[in-house]
Write an enzyme that holds these catalytic residues in place. Structure first.
Site, PDB file in Angstrom:
ATOM      1  N   PHE A  36      11.144  -7.540  10.297  1.00  0.00           N
ATOM      2  CA  PHE A  36       9.726  -7.475  10.655  1.00  0.00           C
ATOM      3  C   PHE A  36       8.846  -7.685   9.417  1.00  0.00           C
ATOM      4  CE2 PHE A  36       5.829  -5.173  11.946  1.00  0.00           C
ATOM      5  CZ  PHE A  36       5.506  -5.987  13.025  1.00  0.00           C
ATOM      6  N   ASN A  88     -12.704 -11.387   4.093  1.00  0.00           N
ATOM      7  CA  ASN A  88     -12.603 -11.099   5.528  1.00  0.00           C
ATOM      8  C   ASN A  88     -12.694  -9.589   5.778  1.00  0.00           C
ATOM      9  OD1 ASN A  88     -12.035 -11.568   8.342  1.00  0.00           O
ATOM     10  ND2 ASN A  88      -9.980 -10.795   7.918  1.00  0.00           N
ATOM     11  N   GLU A 115      -0.008   7.022  14.469  1.00  0.00           N
ATOM     12  CA  GLU A 115      -0.088   5.892  15.401  1.00  0.00           C
ATOM     13  C   GLU A 115       1.089   5.927  16.377  1.00  0.00           C
ATOM     14  OE1 GLU A 115      -1.316   2.062  13.781  1.00  0.00           O
ATOM     15  OE2 GLU A 115       0.342   1.155  14.878  1.00  0.00           O
ATOM     16  N   SER A 142      -3.423  10.743   9.985  1.00  0.00           N
ATOM     17  CA  SER A 142      -3.561  10.242  11.355  1.00  0.00           C
ATOM     18  C   SER A 142      -2.202   9.680  11.755  1.00  0.00           C
ATOM     19  CB  SER A 142      -4.661   9.180  11.451  1.00  0.00           C
ATOM     20  OG  SER A 142      -4.487   8.186  10.477  1.00  0.00           O
ATOM     21  N   ASP A 166      -1.934 -11.098  17.272  1.00  0.00           N
ATOM     22  CA  ASP A 166      -1.109 -12.255  16.913  1.00  0.00           C
ATOM     23  C   ASP A 166      -0.956 -13.181  18.111  1.00  0.00           C
ATOM     24  OD1 ASP A 166      -0.501 -11.777  14.173  1.00  0.00           O
ATOM     25  OD2 ASP A 166       0.755 -10.096  14.822  1.00  0.00           O
ATOM     26  N   ALA A 188       0.878  -7.226  22.421  1.00  0.00           N
ATOM     27  CA  ALA A 188       0.527  -8.621  22.183  1.00  0.00           C
ATOM     28  C   ALA A 188      -0.038  -9.253  23.452  1.00  0.00           C
ATOM     29  CB  ALA A 188       1.760  -9.389  21.725  1.00  0.00           C
ATOM     30  N   HIS A 229      -2.049   7.258   7.075  1.00  0.00           N
ATOM     31  CA  HIS A 229      -1.883   6.915   8.490  1.00  0.00           C
ATOM     32  C   HIS A 229      -0.396   6.648   8.712  1.00  0.00           C
ATOM     33  CE1 HIS A 229      -3.132   5.213  12.395  1.00  0.00           C
ATOM     34  NE2 HIS A 229      -2.273   4.223  12.171  1.00  0.00           N
TER      35      HIS A 229
END
Ligand SMILES: Cc1cc2nc3c(=O)[nH]c(=O)nc-3n(C[C@H](O)[C@H](O)[C@H](O)COP(=O)(O)OP(=O)(O)OC[C@H]3O[C@@H](n4cnc5c(N)ncnc54)[C@H](O)[C@@H]3O)c2cc1C
Length: 315
Positions: free
Chosen positions: A229, A174, A28, A26, A120, A62, A279
């Site tokens: 980053f 989570n 992005e 896939s 974020d 964002a 991905h």
């Protein structure tokens, strides 16, 4: 230690052409900000389309800053290509009703796949604070989306643990909550050390999470930027990578060749360990993602297959 030897030691020797129907990929993209970026994005989409990815996804800026642009990009891909497009959606700076409305618009436009994220803190704010009337975390968003419509929902996973998680176990709990809420796939934050992913997957399986947790692969073209980053998002950058990109700051052509080699070696190491799904974070460029997919054994669908939208990767 020799960096390339380190990166490739676990991979099978070339050629390693996998049966295409085992390999799923896939891509992005991010929504373009101007006409030039729009053309670049579209060139990339068209170049990658014949590889028949399982889906392509479009990020959400964002604080919801790209709400319309994400919507327009996903809709255009859906209308004008044979690709299945997924829209990223976050909880930031929006009420539940606003988020539900965005989701409903996607459903009405025929978009069935959402990548559900917390997001974020908006620019200028140090820490994430849930909107008082909003979804607080991604797991809440997944629950909300499933109430809006029967979306296919993907979520994020963190092989090196999300930077603000109280512990690696809490982060895994989570992830499990997000799957229990209805997500059918997780996509990982990018990482460079394949062993980190494989060890994470051992823990994922031990925790009883059995949906695909697809490795997110970032081919690095701008090493300085990626290092910065990575420090923010908790991805470790191995020393061998720094050595590989050393001296190439003003040499984008060589950087590109190195980037393709590193990412392809990373994928082949994972492939050799039974991973069949990847991905790619394309940054809206087709060249590296295309080359790496080719190395992994993927070939464009025949023209007549492309016209009918049939896939060579498993669907
Ligand atoms: C594949 C992928 C795609 C992405 N796409 C985008 C995008 O399009 N737009 C964008 O803005 N960002 C995007 N991001 C970045 C993402 O928004 C950030 O990493 C964000 O900080 C966390 O999002 P999440 O969905 O993982 O959050 P969550 O799963 O909600 O987790 C966030 C943090 O909160 C903790 N947590 C969860 N629930 C609770 C709770 N109840 N109490 C206390 N702590 C809790 C978790 O352990 C974790 O530390 C993407 C990330 C990935 C990996």
């Amino acid at each position: 230690m020799n960096a390339m030897a380190n990166a490739s030691c676990d991979a099978a020797p070339l050629p390693v052409r996998q049966p295409e129907n085992l390999l799923k990929i896939s891509f992005e993209f991010f929504p373009p900000r101007n006409e030039k970026m729009e053309r670049d994005l579209w060139d990339a989409v068209k170049r990658l389309e014949p590889l028949a990815p399982k889906f392509v996804s479009v990020t959400y800026g964002a604080g919801g800053s790209t709400r319309e642009r994400t919507h327009n990009t996903v809709s255009r891909i859906t209308e004008e290509t044979s690709l299945a497009a997924a829209a990223h959606l976050t909880c930031v700076s929006a009420t539940r009703e606003e988020v539900d409305d965005v989701a409903r618009r996607y459903w009405d436009a025929g978009i069935r796949h959402i990548v559900a994220l917390r997001g974020d803190a908006p620019e200028g704010e140090d820490t994430y604070t849930p909107h008082p009337g909003g979804y607080a975390y991604a797991a809440d968003l997944v629950t909300g989306l499933k109430k809006v419509a029967d979306f296919e929902v993907s979520v994020a996973a963190y092989p090196e643990t999300h930077p603000t998680a109280s512990s690696a176990d809490a982060d895994l709990d989570n992830l499990k909550r997000k799957i229990d809420a209805g997500a059918v796939r997780a996509i990982t934050q990018y990482f460079f050390d394949g062993d980190v992913y494989l060890r994470f997957m051992d823990r994922v399986h031990a925790a009883g999470v059995n949906v695909p947790v697809v490795p997110g692969i970032l081919p690095v073209t701008n090493f300085a930027q990626v290092r910065k980053f990575s420090a923010m998002c908790g991805t470790s950058v191995p020393q061998w990578m720094a050595e590989l990109f050393e001296g190439l700051d003003d040499d984008p052509e060589t950087r590109k060749l190195v980037a393709a080699t590193v990412a392809a070696e990373q994928c082949r190491m994972l492939q050799a360990n039974g991973v069949n799904e990847f991905h790619f974070y394309t940054l809206n460029r087709a060249d590296l993602a295309y080359a790496i997919s080719h190395i992994l054994g993927l070939r464009p669908a025949d023209d007549d297959q492309a016209e009918t939208g049939s896939r060579r990767t498993e669907t």
